[in-house]
Design an enzyme around this catalytic site. Structure first.
Site, mmCIF file in Angstrom:
data_model
loop_
_atom_site.group_PDB
_atom_site.id
_atom_site.type_symbol
_atom_site.label_atom_id
_atom_site.label_comp_id
_atom_site.label_asym_id
_atom_site.label_seq_id
_atom_site.Cartn_x
_atom_site.Cartn_y
_atom_site.Cartn_z
ATOM 1 N N GLY A 195 1.040 -31.551 30.987
ATOM 2 C CA GLY A 195 0.907 -31.173 32.392
ATOM 3 C C GLY A 195 0.498 -32.344 33.260
ATOM 4 O O GLY A 195 0.408 -32.225 34.474
ATOM 5 N N ILE A 196 0.235 -33.502 32.648
ATOM 6 C CA ILE A 196 -0.248 -34.663 33.402
ATOM 7 C C ILE A 196 0.772 -35.796 33.394
ATOM 8 O O ILE A 196 1.081 -36.366 34.428
ATOM 9 C CB ILE A 196 -1.579 -35.166 32.798
ATOM 10 C CG1 ILE A 196 -2.633 -34.060 32.911
ATOM 11 C CG2 ILE A 196 -2.044 -36.442 33.467
ATOM 12 C CD1 ILE A 196 -3.830 -34.285 32.048
ATOM 13 N N HIS A 197 1.296 -36.097 32.228
ATOM 14 C CA HIS A 197 2.223 -37.224 32.125
ATOM 15 C C HIS A 197 3.617 -36.879 32.594
ATOM 16 O O HIS A 197 4.426 -37.772 32.854
ATOM 17 C CB HIS A 197 2.278 -37.736 30.681
ATOM 18 C CG HIS A 197 1.063 -38.532 30.317
ATOM 19 N ND1 HIS A 197 -0.141 -37.955 30.050
ATOM 20 C CD2 HIS A 197 0.882 -39.866 30.239
ATOM 21 C CE1 HIS A 197 -1.033 -38.904 29.801
ATOM 22 N NE2 HIS A 197 -0.439 -40.070 29.903
ATOM 23 N N ASN A 231 8.731 -41.502 31.030
ATOM 24 C CA ASN A 231 7.689 -42.525 31.104
ATOM 25 C C ASN A 231 8.197 -43.839 30.526
ATOM 26 O O ASN A 231 8.829 -43.861 29.483
ATOM 27 C CB ASN A 231 6.449 -42.064 30.317
ATOM 28 C CG ASN A 231 5.873 -40.773 30.864
ATOM 29 O OD1 ASN A 231 6.082 -39.710 30.300
ATOM 30 N ND2 ASN A 231 5.172 -40.862 31.963
ATOM 31 N N GLU A 261 6.058 -48.494 17.740
ATOM 32 C CA GLU A 261 6.448 -48.509 19.153
ATOM 33 C C GLU A 261 6.245 -49.920 19.684
ATOM 34 O O GLU A 261 5.171 -50.282 20.147
ATOM 35 C CB GLU A 261 5.576 -47.500 19.913
ATOM 36 C CG GLU A 261 6.054 -47.194 21.314
ATOM 37 C CD GLU A 261 5.073 -46.290 22.078
ATOM 38 O OE1 GLU A 261 3.995 -45.997 21.523
ATOM 39 O OE2 GLU A 261 5.380 -45.910 23.205
ATOM 40 N N ASP A 291 1.488 -38.193 21.898
ATOM 41 C CA ASP A 291 1.199 -39.574 22.284
ATOM 42 C C ASP A 291 -0.311 -39.738 22.489
ATOM 43 O O ASP A 291 -0.772 -40.430 23.396
ATOM 44 C CB ASP A 291 1.958 -39.970 23.553
ATOM 45 C CG ASP A 291 2.105 -41.490 23.684
ATOM 46 O OD1 ASP A 291 2.470 -41.958 24.777
ATOM 47 O OD2 ASP A 291 1.840 -42.199 22.699
#
Lengths: 271, 414
Positions: free
Chosen positions: B277-279, B242, B150, B301
């Site tokens: 549930g966060i990102h 993101n 990445e 990730d």
């Protein structure tokens, strides 16, 4: 002959399955003494197989010392094809029970030499000591296995060309496309089944009623090959009400009384 | 007599009393395994006259193919991007631990790093890439499918947490830049890059030609730049939403690839989703899923802090504080990365999207296998597939499924 009449398909299937179960259990098969069972395919015996699987799961019966011989198989249909009789037997029976694969015999419709395959099959039956109980069905044209009208009543295992009636009846399994239905099959002969110690024929549904009438109320006739069993010492016809629609009231009444008196009891002493 | 040995001597295991994920549905069938492959029991019965040596009662559980995590940066205190003497030990350690989450294959991910991390510079084994080879999983740990690189060919504007000084552009015309930075592409499965970087088209083509999956991410590309990259061979989007331009109704950006009509025929664009549930807000997750359900690939990730107990941890130069499913830079409310595990992601995805159990499981197994072009061997429970599979109890939203991972010789790996 015994004619056992049950109210509907489910009860007929249950009766037949219980009979098979009882026969095997009472035979007390062992490693030196296998129970040999002849088996059919098709929609008629499906309920019976379901019941046998249930009895196996419940612990009432084991197929460990049972040898099976199927009646027939299509020629030229790949064994893995969902409509082959190998697939039928695997999915509807063998995969759910404890039979040893080496003891489950089905004719190979893709053998290099079909005649040799048929002779070898007769040989295997002889080596197994003959069939104790041959379970079969009946076609709308009165045939047993693929012994189509006109088959010799003393025939042995051989290659047969299927009759138009049979091809049409089977088209529903091949997407109603007549061109996809196999035209030839390997089948045990009428004589082969007659050699069994006992024969049980399952017949359910109104569309089989005329064939049943021809088989038991008329004479022995190679046009209705199931009629040959009139000359077998131990035959049972298991049917539902609908299959008796073409029989005489007298026949039905006579056998109905007998059925009520002789339903096989649950074999509870097994455990 | 389990088999007449006409095909193989190896023992055969039969999983009974289970539901298996096959052909996009949960079927009530037994699963047969021999020598690490799923077996066709009908062939076994008729051809070999064989049956099982050993039966495992699954008590009604679901058997799913092992999960495949294509984006994971480390865990349990291990950071894959950290050059060290025994990188492969670290990878193996994480590989063993992630079995507990049902992951049987993964792509260790390297974030933008200095060239030494990628190369083998001298005989001192500090470099990462050459130390880890593609290998199959087993009871010892999940299999490595290849690295996910990445960066560093990403956008400065969308670098996220990547170190700016190591970002690169395609100066020499593509392949030369790649080889200069990475050294070797031998065990690389995925490369994430920003397609708006000049010269990227030839890179995308070259990587695709070599069978390496090209992913678009950490990029400020607009939709037409993204579509062009797809036409040159890109097939994946790194953590959708993101590190990319937000969806805009007149230029949807990379997000627009989900419903683009300029994707070459027969090609599917897959997209990674961090479903912790966060990102990603659950509503955004639902929008993406509904727009393009067959392309959704669940990824963790996960960072170094994944798997560590709640509280403070010093990891490299950073101090991280773990509270529940959140990992913050200590003393702040800044997220420092994802610490979700794959099974949590699968469960959360199912709950948030309302999809079926089959779909949730496929998003973590079948889809990543299809992305990497290995679905003939992995990600499925078809006859002939590799048999690293999960056994999970029923998938009720509020019940934690117990996951056991079974491997070929049917020793329980976990």
């Amino acid at each position: 002959m015994r004619l056992v009449i049950l109210d509907d398909y489910d009860l007929a299937s249950e009766w037949a399955a219980k009979y098979i179960r009882n026969r095997i259990v009472q035979f007390k098969p062992s490693a030196d003494r296998f129970f040999t069972l002849g088996l059919p395919t098709g929609s008629t015996p499906y309920g019976c197989y379901q019941k046998l699987i249930e009895y196996y799961r419940h612990g009432d019966i084991s197929f460990k010392y049972v040898k099976t011989f199927n009646m027939d198989e299509y020629v030229g249909l790949p064994r893995a094809h969902p409509e082959s009789y190998h697939s039928y037997m695997w999915n509807n029976f063998f995969k759910h029970i404890d039979i040893d694969p080496a003891n489950a015999h089905i004719l190979d419709g893709n053998a290099q030499n079909l005649e040799e395959e048929c002779q070898a099959y007769e040989q295997k039956i002889a080596e197994a000591g003959g069939i104790e109980l041959f379970v079969g069905g009946i076609g709308p044209d009165g045939h047993i296995a693929f012994n189509e009208p006109g088959s010799s009543l003393v025939s042995r295992t051989r290659v047969k060309t299927l009759a138009k009636d049979t091809i049409v009846a089977n088209a529903r399994f091949f997407g109603n496309d007549l061109s996809k239905v196999p035209t030839m099959a390997l089948t045990v002969g009428v004589g082969t089944v007659m050699d069994a110690k006992e024969v049980m024929i399952l017949i359910t549904g109104a569309h089989k009623a005329f064939a049943l009438y021809k088989a038991i109320e008329e004479g022995v006739n190679h046009m209705w090959t199931v009629s040959a069993f009139q000359q077998h010492p131990r035959t049972i016809f298991v049917c539902d009400e609908d299959a008796t629609l073409e029989l005489r009231v007298k026949t039905v009444k006579y056998f109905k009384v007998m059925t009520i008196n002789k339903t096989p009891k649950f074999v509870w002493w097994l455990k | 007599m389990p088999s007449n040995k006409s095909v193989s001597d190896a023992p055969i295991t039969q999983f009974i009393n289970c539901r298996i994920l096959r052909d996009n549905e949960l079927q009530r069938e037994d699963l047969w395994v021999r020598e690490g492959r799923i077996l066709d029991p009908e062939k076994l019965f008729f051809d070999e006259q064989g049956y099982a040596d050993k039966r495992v009662d699954c008590e009604g559980s679901i058997i799913a193919p092992g999960f495949i995590d294509v984006q994971i940066n480390g865990g349990y205190g291990i950071d894959f991007s950290q050059a060290s003497e025994n990188v492969s030990d670290g990878v193996s350690f994480v590989a063993k631990k992630i079995l507990e989450h049902g992951v049987t294959s993964f792509c260790p991910t390297l974030v933008t790093s200095p060239p030494e991390v990628y190369h083998k510079v001298t005989v001192s084994f500090l470099s990462v890439l050459p130390q880890v080879k593609v290998h199959d999983g087993g009871p010892h740990g999940a299999g490595v499918l290849g690295f996910h690189l990445e960066g560093p060919f990403i956008s400065a504007e969308k670098k996220g947490a990547h170190p700016e000084k190591y970002l690169r552009t395609f100066k020499s015309g593509g392949l030369e830049d790649l080889m200069e930075v990475y050294g070797s592409l031998d065990d690389v499965a995925i490369v994430t890059l920003a397609p708006e970087l000049p010269g990227s088209q030839s890179v995308v083509r070259e990587l695709s030609r070599r069978g390496i999956t090209v992913s678009l991410g950490h990029s400020a590309a607009d939709l037409s730049q993204a579509e062009e990259a797809v036409q040159h061979g890109a097939t994946f989007i790194t953590h959708l939403f993101n590190a990319m331009l937000p969806f805009h109704h007149r230029d949807p950006g990379i997000v627009g690839l989900l419903t683009s009509d300029r994707i070459p025929a027969g090609r599917t664009v897959y997209y990674g989703m961090i479903a912790d549930g966060i990102h990603t807000n659950p509503a955004a997750l639902r929008i993406a899923h509904r727009a393009h359900p067959s392309g959704l690939v669940l990824v963790t990730d996960a960072i170094t802090a994944m798997g560590l107990p709640p509280g403070r941890h010093t990891l490299g130069q950073q101090v991280i504080e773990i509270q529940g499913l959140h990992a913050y830079v200590a003393g702040t409310k800044t997220l420092s990365g994802s610490i979700a595990t794959m099974d949590m992601c699968v469960r959360h995805f199912k709950q948030a999207s309302g999809c079926s159990v089959q779909e949730a499981l496929e998003a973590a197994s079948l889809h990543p296998a299809q992305l990497l072009g290995i679905s003939h061997k992995k990600g499925k429970l078809d006859y002939g597939s590799d048999a690293g599979q999960n056994v999970e109890n029923d998938f009720l939203p509020f019940k934690l499924p117990k996951i056991s991972v079974y491997y070929p010789e049917s020793q329980r790996a976990h």
